[in-house]
Design a protein around this motif. Sequence first.
Motif, PDB file in Angstrom:
ATOM      1  N   UNK A   5      14.866 -30.608 -26.708  1.00 55.66           N
ATOM      2  CA  UNK A   5      14.979 -30.480 -28.154  1.00 55.66           C
ATOM      3  C   UNK A   5      16.430 -30.509 -28.610  1.00 55.66           C
ATOM      4  N   UNK A   6      17.345 -30.057 -27.753  1.00 59.75           N
ATOM      5  CA  UNK A   6      18.761 -30.167 -28.083  1.00 59.75           C
ATOM      6  C   UNK A   6      19.167 -31.623 -28.249  1.00 59.75           C
ATOM      7  N   UNK A   7      18.745 -32.473 -27.322  1.00 64.35           N
ATOM      8  CA  UNK A   7      19.023 -33.905 -27.430  1.00 64.35           C
ATOM      9  C   UNK A   7      18.333 -34.509 -28.653  1.00 64.35           C
ATOM     10  N   UNK A   8      17.079 -34.123 -28.875  1.00 63.61           N
ATOM     11  CA  UNK A   8      16.336 -34.677 -30.008  1.00 63.61           C
ATOM     12  C   UNK A   8      16.975 -34.267 -31.337  1.00 63.61           C
ATOM     13  N   UNK A   9      17.444 -33.023 -31.429  1.00 65.83           N
ATOM     14  CA  UNK A   9      18.125 -32.585 -32.654  1.00 65.83           C
ATOM     15  C   UNK A   9      19.388 -33.398 -32.887  1.00 65.83           C
ATOM     16  N   UNK A  10      20.183 -33.578 -31.832  1.00 68.00           N
ATOM     17  CA  UNK A  10      21.459 -34.272 -31.957  1.00 68.00           C
ATOM     18  C   UNK A  10      21.273 -35.735 -32.343  1.00 68.00           C
ATOM     19  N   UNK A  11      20.330 -36.416 -31.691  1.00 66.73           N
ATOM     20  CA  UNK A  11      20.213 -37.862 -31.857  1.00 66.73           C
ATOM     21  C   UNK A  11      19.124 -38.313 -32.832  1.00 66.73           C
ATOM     22  N   UNK A  12      18.243 -37.382 -33.232  1.00 65.98           N
ATOM     23  CA  UNK A  12      17.147 -37.789 -34.126  1.00 65.98           C
ATOM     24  C   UNK A  12      16.989 -36.838 -35.299  1.00 65.98           C
ATOM     25  N   UNK A  13      16.666 -35.587 -35.027  1.00 69.14           N
ATOM     26  CA  UNK A  13      16.185 -34.705 -36.080  1.00 69.14           C
ATOM     27  C   UNK A  13      17.266 -34.243 -37.051  1.00 69.14           C
ATOM     28  N   UNK A  14      18.528 -34.057 -36.610  1.00 69.51           N
ATOM     29  CA  UNK A  14      19.590 -33.681 -37.552  1.00 69.51           C
ATOM     30  C   UNK A  14      19.675 -34.716 -38.668  1.00 69.51           C
ATOM     31  N   UNK A  28      19.335 -28.995 -46.069  1.00 70.70           N
ATOM     32  CA  UNK A  28      18.666 -29.341 -44.798  1.00 70.70           C
ATOM     33  C   UNK A  28      18.218 -28.091 -44.043  1.00 70.70           C
ATOM     34  N   UNK A  29      17.052 -28.163 -43.464  1.00 70.33           N
ATOM     35  CA  UNK A  29      16.578 -27.047 -42.651  1.00 70.33           C
ATOM     36  C   UNK A  29      17.495 -26.875 -41.440  1.00 70.33           C
ATOM     37  N   UNK A  30      17.958 -25.656 -41.157  1.00 64.06           N
ATOM     38  CA  UNK A  30      18.827 -25.449 -39.993  1.00 64.06           C
ATOM     39  C   UNK A  30      18.028 -25.532 -38.688  1.00 64.06           C
ATOM     40  N   UNK A  31      18.735 -25.726 -37.589  1.00 67.74           N
ATOM     41  CA  UNK A  31      18.074 -25.868 -36.289  1.00 67.74           C
ATOM     42  C   UNK A  31      17.267 -24.639 -35.897  1.00 67.74           C
ATOM     43  N   UNK A  32      17.691 -23.460 -36.355  1.00 64.37           N
ATOM     44  CA  UNK A  32      16.977 -22.239 -35.966  1.00 64.37           C
ATOM     45  C   UNK A  32      15.830 -21.903 -36.920  1.00 64.37           C
ATOM     46  N   UNK A  33      15.546 -22.777 -37.873  1.00 66.23           N
ATOM     47  CA  UNK A  33      14.420 -22.561 -38.777  1.00 66.23           C
ATOM     48  C   UNK A  33      13.109 -22.724 -38.015  1.00 66.23           C
ATOM     49  N   UNK A  34      12.229 -21.739 -38.132  1.00 62.63           N
ATOM     50  CA  UNK A  34      10.943 -21.801 -37.445  1.00 62.63           C
ATOM     51  C   UNK A  34      10.107 -22.972 -37.947  1.00 62.63           C
ATOM     52  N   UNK A  35      10.196 -23.264 -39.229  1.00 64.24           N
ATOM     53  CA  UNK A  35       9.461 -24.400 -39.785  1.00 64.24           C
ATOM     54  C   UNK A  35       9.971 -25.704 -39.194  1.00 64.24           C
ATOM     55  N   UNK A  36      11.294 -25.847 -39.157  1.00 67.39           N
ATOM     56  CA  UNK A  36      11.856 -27.074 -38.580  1.00 67.39           C
ATOM     57  C   UNK A  36      11.484 -27.208 -37.109  1.00 67.39           C
ATOM     58  N   UNK A  37      11.615 -26.141 -36.366  1.00 65.47           N
ATOM     59  CA  UNK A  37      11.279 -26.202 -34.948  1.00 65.47           C
ATOM     60  C   UNK A  37       9.814 -26.586 -34.741  1.00 65.47           C
ATOM     61  N   UNK A  38       8.927 -26.026 -35.552  1.00 67.60           N
ATOM     62  CA  UNK A  38       7.504 -26.338 -35.428  1.00 67.60           C
ATOM     63  C   UNK A  38       7.230 -27.797 -35.747  1.00 67.60           C
ATOM     64  N   UNK A  39       7.798 -28.285 -36.834  1.00 67.68           N
ATOM     65  CA  UNK A  39       7.603 -29.686 -37.209  1.00 67.68           C
ATOM     66  C   UNK A  39       8.192 -30.624 -36.161  1.00 67.68           C
ATOM     67  N   UNK A  40       9.396 -30.300 -35.695  1.00 67.61           N
ATOM     68  CA  UNK A  40      10.058 -31.154 -34.712  1.00 67.61           C
ATOM     69  C   UNK A  40       9.285 -31.185 -33.396  1.00 67.61           C
ATOM     70  N   UNK A  41       8.805 -30.030 -32.977  1.00 67.81           N
ATOM     71  CA  UNK A  41       8.033 -29.966 -31.739  1.00 67.81           C
ATOM     72  C   UNK A  41       6.748 -30.776 -31.854  1.00 67.81           C
ATOM     73  N   UNK A  42       6.071 -30.654 -32.987  1.00 67.65           N
ATOM     74  CA  UNK A  42       4.832 -31.424 -33.156  1.00 67.65           C
ATOM     75  C   UNK A  42       5.119 -32.914 -33.066  1.00 67.65           C
ATOM     76  N   UNK A  43       6.140 -33.375 -33.769  1.00 62.27           N
ATOM     77  CA  UNK A  43       6.469 -34.809 -33.763  1.00 62.27           C
ATOM     78  C   UNK A  43       6.853 -35.267 -32.366  1.00 62.27           C
ATOM     79  N   UNK A  44       7.713 -34.496 -31.702  1.00 60.48           N
ATOM     80  CA  UNK A  44       8.171 -34.905 -30.375  1.00 60.48           C
ATOM     81  C   UNK A  44       7.037 -34.882 -29.353  1.00 60.48           C
ATOM     82  N   UNK A  45       6.282 -33.770 -29.299  1.00 61.08           N
ATOM     83  CA  UNK A  45       5.217 -33.650 -28.293  1.00 61.08           C
ATOM     84  C   UNK A  45       4.158 -34.709 -28.514  1.00 61.08           C
ATOM     85  N   UNK A  46       3.788 -34.932 -29.773  1.00 60.54           N
ATOM     86  CA  UNK A  46       2.759 -35.937 -30.058  1.00 60.54           C
ATOM     87  C   UNK A  46       3.243 -37.333 -29.666  1.00 60.54           C
ATOM     88  N   UNK A  47       4.479 -37.664 -30.037  1.00 62.95           N
ATOM     89  CA  UNK A  47       5.020 -38.984 -29.684  1.00 62.95           C
ATOM     90  C   UNK A  47       5.106 -39.145 -28.169  1.00 62.95           C
TER      91      UNK A  47
END
Length: 296
Positions: A5-14, A28-47
């Motif tokens: 997720x660190x790589x994904x934040x740096x190269x995609x989600x930021x 912008x939602x910060x990296x430590x936002x629970x909402x952002x983390x949940x959305x990002x995880x769903x997108x990454x895991x599903x993809x």
Amino acid sequence: MDVVMGYMDTYVFDSVYSQAAALTSTTPLPRDSLLRQSLSLFVFIYAYIVAFYFGTAGLSYRYIYDKKQESHPKFLPRQKLLEMACASRALPTITLMTVPWILAELHGYSLVYKEWTKYGYVYLGVSAVMFILFTDFCIYWVHRLQHHPLVYAKCHKLHHKWIVCTPYASHAFHPVDGYLQSLPYHLAVFIFPMHEYVYLALFAFVNVWSVMIHDGEYMASNAVVNGAAHHTVHHLYFNYNYGQFTTLFDRLFNTYRKPSQEIYDRSRRNSKTVQAAQAQDIDTALPTLETSKKTQ
């Protein structure tokens, strides 16, 4: 997963969240936002799981799968497309139910660790063996309980629609079925420590293994490894070989059935006589199985 997720934040989600904020005139939602983390995880895991499933199953189907099995009397019309459609419907829900486990890991509640030497190099291998045995034991019982009359028709029966499988059957199941059988993989790192890269490697391995045991190619006759031949027996005869990686727990709890020799011999297993006999055995046994599962 925090490495990924660190790589994904740096190269995609930021960039994605910054652009979304600009379009909506918000911060912008910060990296430590629970909402952002949940959305990002769903997108990454599903993809990831969609790409891994279609990529691995596609390669297996093209280069390994014995396509003569598609002439089996129990192979359904358009089955490959039906398997893909079934998996495509299941994966979003499975992903949604998986996100809380990964969130818990990201927030430090698991026993995943970063330092290679924290428990010594020998433990890296030991933890991998522990992971295989622990998840194999748990999946054995999850799988076996899903054959119980109270839950079989509601949950696991869909996966047994594929009596003669293609690799695409590996993830073609009811979403609750798929989630329950994946739970031990997440639970393991909350019970014993694992290095993050060992855990990630094993997570990739279990997805490949799920495809391999449905690929219809039986490269080795091994009494301990629960390979494609053993899992084929499960799909043909239903109440045997519930294990995922090994036959140990099937042997221990008296549900082991040794694959017959024609399963390993391509010319014999593609014989019309053998396939007709298998179909007859299934037609004879299935009404009894279905009745017992409804009435017990």
